[in-house]
Scaffold this active site. Structure first.
Site, PDB file in Angstrom:
ATOM      1  N   PRO A  96       0.810  -1.440  -0.138  1.00 19.59           N
ATOM      2  CA  PRO A  96       0.233   0.269  -0.063  1.00 19.59           C
ATOM      3  C   PRO A  96       1.270   1.757   0.021  1.00 19.59           C
ATOM      4  O   PRO A  96       1.893   1.166   0.135  1.00 19.59           O
ATOM      5  CB  PRO A  96      -1.152   0.452   1.322  1.00 19.59           C
ATOM      6  CG  PRO A  96      -0.824  -1.777   2.008  1.00 19.59           C
ATOM      7  CD  PRO A  96       0.564  -2.121   1.145  1.00 19.59           C
ATOM      8  N   SER A  97       0.173   2.222  -0.446  1.00 20.21           N
ATOM      9  CA  SER A  97       0.971   3.350  -0.436  1.00 20.21           C
ATOM     10  C   SER A  97       2.364   3.795  -1.494  1.00 20.21           C
ATOM     11  O   SER A  97       3.189   4.962  -0.780  1.00 20.21           O
ATOM     12  CB  SER A  97       1.598   3.995   0.867  1.00 20.21           C
ATOM     13  OG  SER A  97      -0.279   4.130   1.580  1.00 20.21           O
ATOM     14  N   ARG A  98       2.742   2.581  -2.035  1.00 21.86           N
ATOM     15  CA  ARG A  98       3.474   2.376  -2.982  1.00 21.86           C
ATOM     16  C   ARG A  98       4.907   2.326  -2.001  1.00 21.86           C
ATOM     17  O   ARG A  98       5.957   2.598  -3.218  1.00 21.86           O
ATOM     18  CB  ARG A  98       3.435   3.819  -4.197  1.00 21.86           C
ATOM     19  CG  ARG A  98       2.543   3.779  -4.804  1.00 21.86           C
ATOM     20  CD  ARG A  98       2.038   5.265  -6.020  1.00 21.86           C
ATOM     21  NE  ARG A  98       1.767   5.402  -6.903  1.00 21.86           N
ATOM     22  CZ  ARG A  98       1.049   5.839  -7.470  1.00 21.86           C
ATOM     23  NH1 ARG A  98       2.438   7.034  -7.676  1.00 21.86           N
ATOM     24  NH2 ARG A  98       0.297   6.327  -7.929  1.00 21.86           N
ATOM     25  N   LEU A  99       4.964   1.335  -1.487  1.00 26.33           N
ATOM     26  CA  LEU A  99       5.818   2.046  -0.331  1.00 26.33           C
ATOM     27  C   LEU A  99       5.942   0.033  -0.699  1.00 26.33           C
ATOM     28  O   LEU A  99       5.955  -0.771   0.897  1.00 26.33           O
ATOM     29  CB  LEU A  99       5.259   2.249   1.424  1.00 26.33           C
ATOM     30  CG  LEU A  99       5.337   3.414   1.357  1.00 26.33           C
ATOM     31  CD1 LEU A  99       5.031   3.560   3.081  1.00 26.33           C
ATOM     32  CD2 LEU A  99       6.749   4.355   0.989  1.00 26.33           C
TER      33      LEU A  99
END
Length: 224
Positions: free
Chosen positions: A193-196
């Site tokens: 998630p959140s491009r992490l």
């Protein structure tokens, strides 16, 4: 931008951290390849091969992983026509990349390595497993060369079929064979998630005075 092309924060894959990755990249690759096959992904063994042409131009195409065991140790195997664009590129520059794009699983694997021609016996072994039609095609197609139309290819196929009509085992063409990619680094990418995203990389660390196949692997994390 249409909604279908927009990026969404829907990377909800399972956790993937240093405690979960196997320190042998071939063990980890087999694990993820098995997950892709179990998920029913079409052509789970498909990988994008990136090469550099003699003039320095990059090119890429999809090939199929044929095995993970070379005669001198673990390696990624694929086959090609040595007279094709990728065959000519490999003869000029053997440093390559391989990419397994398992989008549905929010995963990808990137291999940086060096490609070497496989021993003839290994090429013969795989050639013998190919359907006869594929073997005929291996003789008929001048891979990557221009063709006037489909009929030109079909005439070449008919000629090859006639040539080997009385032959039980079609021989392997001299221009066709397997290549083995010896990895220098293997990155396992897991969407989060959140491009992490998780990007765990295993880098080859050759042991002093020992063959590369006996190398150890160093684990590092790259930022997303």
């Amino acid at each position: 931008m249409s909604d279908s092309l927009a990026r969404h924060d829907d990377y909800d894959g399972p956790p993937f951290d240093e405690s979960l990755i196997d320190r042998d990249p071939f063990v980890q690759l087999r694990r993820w390849l098995g997950d892709a096959e179990a998920a029913g992904l079409p052509d789970a063994n498909a990988m994008v091969l990136g090469t550099v042409d003699p003039d320095g131009a990059p090119s890429s195409r999809t090939v199929l992983l044929k095995g993970l065991a070379g005669p001198d140790g673990p390696a990624l195997e694929f086959v090609t026509n040595s007279e094709s664009r990728k065959g000519i590129a490999l003869a000029s520059e053997q440093r390559v990349t391989l990419l397994f794009p398992w989008y549905a699983l929010r995963r990808q694997v990137i291999v940086d390595g060096v490609a070497h021609p496989a021993p003839a016996a290994l090429s013969d072994e795989y050639w013998a497993t190919r359907p006869r039609g594929s073997q005929i095609g291996g003789w008929a197609s001048r891979q990557s060369r221009p063709a006037a139309d489909r009929a030109e290819l079909e005439r070449a196929v008919a000629a090859a079929e006639a040539r080997f009509a009385d032959v039980d085992a079609v021989p392997r063409p001299p221009h066709w064979g397997a290549w083995l990619v010896e990895p220098r680094s293997v990155e396992f990418w897991q969407g989060r998630p959140s491009r992490l995203h998780d990007r765990l990389v295993l880098e080859r660390v050759p042991a002093a005075g020992r063959p590369a196949v006996d190398a150890a692997w160093r684990l590092l994390r790259r930022q997303p």
